[in-house]
Design an enzyme around this catalytic site. Sequence first.
Site, PDB file in Angstrom:
ATOM      1  N   TYR A 189       5.145  -3.779   5.639  1.00  0.00           N
ATOM      2  CA  TYR A 189       4.398  -3.282   6.425  1.00  0.00           C
ATOM      3  C   TYR A 189       5.140  -3.917   8.095  1.00  0.00           C
ATOM      4  CZ  TYR A 189      -0.004  -3.761   8.326  1.00  0.00           C
ATOM      5  OH  TYR A 189      -1.036  -4.163   8.992  1.00  0.00           O
ATOM      6  N   GLY A 193     -13.256   0.487   8.155  1.00  0.00           N
ATOM      7  CA  GLY A 193     -12.718  -0.425   9.254  1.00  0.00           C
ATOM      8  C   GLY A 193     -12.911  -1.482  10.624  1.00  0.00           C
ATOM      9  N   GLY A 231      -8.694   7.640  12.420  1.00  0.00           N
ATOM     10  CA  GLY A 231      -8.684   6.936  11.584  1.00  0.00           C
ATOM     11  C   GLY A 231     -10.322   5.921  11.316  1.00  0.00           C
TER      12      GLY A 231
END
Length: 275
Positions: free
Chosen positions: A145, A13, A9
Amino acid sequence: MTRTILITGTSSGYGKAMAELFHDRGWNVIATMRRPDPALFPASPRLAVLPLDVTKPASVSQAIADGVAAFGGIDVWVNNAGIGLVSIVEATPDSAMREVFETNTLSVFAACRAIIPQLRKQGRGTIINVTSSVALGVMPMVAVYAASKCAVEGFTESLSHELAAFNVKARLVEPGYAPTTNFADNVRGRMPGLMPDIYGDFAQGFFARLAEYPTRYCTEAEVAEATFAAATEESGRIRYPAGVDSQLFAGLRWSTSEEAYLKAMRDMFMPAPQA
């Protein structure tokens, strides 16, 4: 000897900040993402940008093989890729829950299972699983989450004991909320239909409280620094909170009573009761 890290990822970010920091500090970096974009990073012989879809085991295995071929081994594996969800539980369909757990939880378990033989064979290594401050301080409207991240916390702690005999560490980086990342947009894209009108006043009150606290949010740089510490420290430590809010929640969770923790969390985030 130059050490090598693989990070999932890394298109934006936290992951991108990690890749940049480790590269700047002399590491070989395998920056992975679903759709590789080499233009995100300056060209370097110590950088490989590879495809990796964490929900597809074959993609994980191929990234491991390609990373080892590029740099001779992988010293640190960072499971950073993930998705967010803010929702009301009674309105959250099974499909949304499964999507969150597939990406945030089951894919982490599978990636760890895939990389462990390589680290064990090398006789050294570190797995770093990125969770969230909500695994420390659980607030409203993030039940699914938070559950996906709390599962990874328990998994990683148990895994750390299993791997200790092979000189392999399993650690956690626990970022706070960073509004400058794509996380908020990621969450908003999954919110339609998950906020019933009956919860409207509650949700509005919660978001108002959330905007008031904490006074400073987490930054990508803080998460990258916490990840570097988790990758390099020679200690028995497992958890690395990143950001003021995460450190606050860690203190409340681990250094106070249950009553004090719950009171603090409710004072910070619970809206006033409806009339």
